[in-house]
Design an enzyme around this catalytic site. Structure first.
Site, short mmCIF file in Angstrom:
data_model
loop_
_atom_site.label_atom_id
_atom_site.label_comp_id
_atom_site.label_asym_id
_atom_site.label_seq_id
_atom_site.Cartn_x
_atom_site.Cartn_y
_atom_site.Cartn_z
N CYS A 169 36.31 46.73 39.78
CA CYS A 169 37.47 46.36 38.95
C CYS A 169 38.72 46.73 39.73
O CYS A 169 38.99 47.91 39.98
CB CYS A 169 37.42 47.14 37.63
SG CYS A 169 38.84 46.82 36.59
N CYS B 195 41.34 40.36 41.47
CA CYS B 195 40.68 40.71 40.21
C CYS B 195 39.30 40.09 40.31
O CYS B 195 39.17 38.91 40.70
CB CYS B 195 41.44 40.12 39.02
SG CYS B 195 40.55 40.23 37.44
N1 DGL Z 1 37.86 42.41 36.73
C1 DGL Z 1 38.94 43.32 36.43
C2 DGL Z 1 39.79 43.50 37.67
O1 DGL Z 1 39.26 43.32 38.76
C3 DGL Z 1 39.61 42.84 35.18
C4 DGL Z 1 40.49 43.86 34.53
C5 DGL Z 1 40.83 43.58 33.09
O2 DGL Z 1 39.94 43.77 32.25
O3 DGL Z 1 41.99 43.28 32.81
O4 DGL Z 1 40.94 43.85 37.63
#
Ligand code: DGL
Length: 278
Positions: free
Chosen positions: A79, A192
């Site tokens: 994340c 992300c």
């Molecule tokens: N996949 C997460 C990231 O890499 C998403 C974060 C979220 O839930 O806003 O930032």
């Protein structure tokens, strides 16, 4: 069998807020097919990207504690949001290796740009942290970085609206990225782990000539070689039977299982369990 008879049969833990970290599961399964993986998607509290640092530290800390309790040998924080604002705090209580997903894609992008113009897209928390900018400039200070937060991309992916012909996705992606498309960047970091699911839609706005850098896919190679170097793999990757992947979520399993099965091109519905991390 590993050199010097050293091997570690414990699973690798991976977490994210929902479907995004599956980009890491897919990449690691491809590189280390014999390893067992436990994935936690905090679907009950997604998205993290518009939350405060304190809340992100709290949620990510609970996810790490849950996975650590399952006797994992390493933890991948798949994340960008957590890695950008809270990685050191989350990692601090543990002695097993923790992996983040910002530094490697930043380095790959810095090495790949020909015109020294890189775009970064991510959640509000990731972009506000300037973690990518700092990581890119530590490789090459003369690179211009154009950062754009795209807060609606995570909900789009969680809703399963990722088809390149989806009208809502096309409209939202265009609205966030049309300004960036005019900046003449040649490299765009998908900062992300959810965003690679929108790759085709993003390409339509940015154009085929812009190289897209996937944070999970780029980091997976580094993780695989580091685990090998630390003698933490189960054994020789080529001679292992296929490893298992278990999935945990913090809310309803049905929608996660359906979208995850679609993305992984394999029916995982029987492998998804709902748990509580608080
Ligand atoms: N996949 C997460 C990231 O890499 C998403 C974060 C979220 O839930 O806003 O930032």
């Amino acid at each position: 069998m590993c050199k010097d008879n050293v091997m570690d049969n414990r699973p690798i833990g991976i977490f994210d807020t929902g479907l995004g970290g599956l980009t890491m599961v897919k990449a690691l399964c491809g590189l280390l097919p014999g390893e067992d993986i436990i994935y936690l998607g905090d679907t009950g509290r997604v998205p993290y990207g518009s939350r405060s640092k304190e809340t992100i530290i709290k949620y990510a800390g609970q996810n790490a504690a849950f996975l650590h309790g399952l006797d994992i040998k390493a933890l991948v924080v798949a994340c960008n949001t957590v890695c950008s604002v809270a990685f050191d705090e989350v990692k601090k209580p543990y002695s097993i290796p923790f992996y983040e997903v910002v530094k490697t894609p930043a380095k790959v992008a810095a090495q790949s740009t020909k015109n020294n113009k890189i775009g970064v897209i991510g959640t509000k928390a990731t972009i506000n942290s300037r973690a990518y900018e700092l990581a890119i400039h530590s490789c090459s200070p003369e690179i211009s970085v154009f950062s754009v937060p795209c807060p609606l991309f995570v909900p789009l992916v969680e809703e399963g609206w990722t088809d390149p012909d989806d009208e809502a996705a096309k409209l939202i992606v265009k609205r966030y990225l049309e300004g960036l498309a005019k900046e003449n960047i040649d490299t765009l970091i998908l900062g992300c782990t959810h965003y690679p699911l929108l790759t085709e839609t993003i390409k339509k706005v940015m154009g085929e000539s812009v190289r897209l850098v996937d944070s999970a896919a780029e980091t997976a190679g580094f993780i695989a070689s580091d685990l090998k170097e630390k003698a933490l793999l189960k054994g020789d990757a080529d001679s292992q039977p296929k490893g298992s992947v278990q999935y945990y979520v913090t809310d309803c399993t049905k929608s996660f299982a359906a979208h995850a099965s679609n993305f992984l091109k394999s029916d995982i519905s029987n492998l998804v369990k709902k748990i509580t991390v608080e």
